[in-house]
Design a protein around this motif. Sequence first.
Motif, PDB file in Angstrom:
ATOM      1  N   GLY A 121      41.558  44.335  39.104  1.00 45.03           N
ATOM      2  CA  GLY A 121      42.820  44.108  39.807  1.00 45.03           C
ATOM      3  C   GLY A 121      43.063  42.645  40.109  1.00 45.03           C
ATOM      4  O   GLY A 121      44.164  42.129  39.905  1.00 45.03           O
ATOM      5  N   GLY A 122      42.025  41.964  40.600  1.00 46.17           N
ATOM      6  CA  GLY A 122      42.158  40.539  40.897  1.00 46.17           C
ATOM      7  C   GLY A 122      42.441  39.717  39.660  1.00 46.17           C
ATOM      8  O   GLY A 122      43.302  38.826  39.665  1.00 46.17           O
ATOM      9  N   ASN A 123      41.739  40.003  38.576  1.00 46.02           N
ATOM     10  CA  ASN A 123      41.958  39.272  37.321  1.00 46.02           C
ATOM     11  C   ASN A 123      43.357  39.518  36.761  1.00 46.02           C
ATOM     12  O   ASN A 123      44.037  38.580  36.342  1.00 46.02           O
ATOM     13  N   LEU A 124      43.781  40.774  36.741  1.00 46.32           N
ATOM     14  CA  LEU A 124      45.109  41.082  36.215  1.00 46.32           C
ATOM     15  C   LEU A 124      46.214  40.430  37.043  1.00 46.32           C
ATOM     16  O   LEU A 124      47.258  40.054  36.515  1.00 46.32           O
ATOM     17  N   ALA A 125      45.968  40.286  38.350  1.00 43.33           N
ATOM     18  CA  ALA A 125      46.956  39.670  39.234  1.00 43.33           C
ATOM     19  C   ALA A 125      46.868  38.143  39.233  1.00 43.33           C
ATOM     20  O   ALA A 125      47.677  37.479  39.868  1.00 43.33           O
ATOM     21  N   GLY A 126      45.864  37.582  38.546  1.00 44.93           N
ATOM     22  CA  GLY A 126      45.771  36.132  38.405  1.00 44.93           C
ATOM     23  C   GLY A 126      44.966  35.407  39.464  1.00 44.93           C
ATOM     24  O   GLY A 126      45.139  34.206  39.662  1.00 44.93           O
ATOM     25  N   TYR A 127      44.041  36.100  40.131  1.00 45.07           N
ATOM     26  CA  TYR A 127      43.215  35.478  41.160  1.00 45.07           C
ATOM     27  C   TYR A 127      41.831  35.102  40.627  1.00 45.07           C
ATOM     28  O   TYR A 127      41.374  35.645  39.622  1.00 45.07           O
ATOM     29  N   TYR A 128      41.166  34.225  41.351  1.00 38.71           N
ATOM     30  CA  TYR A 128      39.753  33.924  41.131  1.00 38.71           C
ATOM     31  C   TYR A 128      38.987  35.097  41.733  1.00 38.71           C
ATOM     32  O   TYR A 128      39.225  35.474  42.884  1.00 38.71           O
ATOM     33  N   THR A 129      38.073  35.695  40.964  1.00 36.88           N
ATOM     34  CA  THR A 129      37.373  36.890  41.433  1.00 36.88           C
ATOM     35  C   THR A 129      35.884  36.645  41.619  1.00 36.88           C
ATOM     36  O   THR A 129      35.256  35.925  40.844  1.00 36.88           O
ATOM     37  N   VAL A 130      35.346  37.273  42.671  1.00 35.69           N
ATOM     38  CA  VAL A 130      33.926  37.190  42.978  1.00 35.69           C
ATOM     39  C   VAL A 130      33.376  38.613  43.069  1.00 35.69           C
ATOM     40  O   VAL A 130      33.837  39.413  43.890  1.00 35.69           O
TER      41      VAL A 130
END
Length: 167
Positions: free
Chosen positions: A125-134
């Motif tokens: 979800g974070g990647n698809l929305a364009g965020y840096y993910t941890v």
Amino acid sequence: MLNVFTPNRHVNNVLEIKPEDLQERNIKGIITDLDNTLVAWDQPDAPEEIIEWFRKMGEADIEIVIASNNNENRVKLFSEPLDKSFIHSARKPLALAFQKARNGMGLKKEEIIVVGDQLLTDVLGGNLAGYYTVLVTPIVETDGFWTRINRKIEKWIKKRLRRKGKI
């Protein structure tokens, strides 16, 4: 295909995420999962080290929103004593909860990280929305029913990510 499941960073627990490191990257907000990220999925309250982590983030002016797929009662009981904004029944990996959290913080995407223990909800979800993910190592090895299903799929994905040197 595997890139959408690849976190930007992998840590053993949220305590490895330091406010000074985030400030160096101009990060001003965190969208974090709750269960098996901050506490075990069946633990109702934050332990002292998590309370301290929230305090340090607050002192560094880093906002935190808890976004969980769990029900309102579970997320509210955890979040309210910490005076943290939360989104329950988030339906991650869908983008709506991430957008709602960002709007609530009033920050740009590049100023926010997404933290969670699952590839299929938090990282995807974070990647698809364009965020840096941890990606955080799950706190306990037991999970709720639906998460157990996700973990079986994640096991297969993680095997391929490791083979390609992505995690």
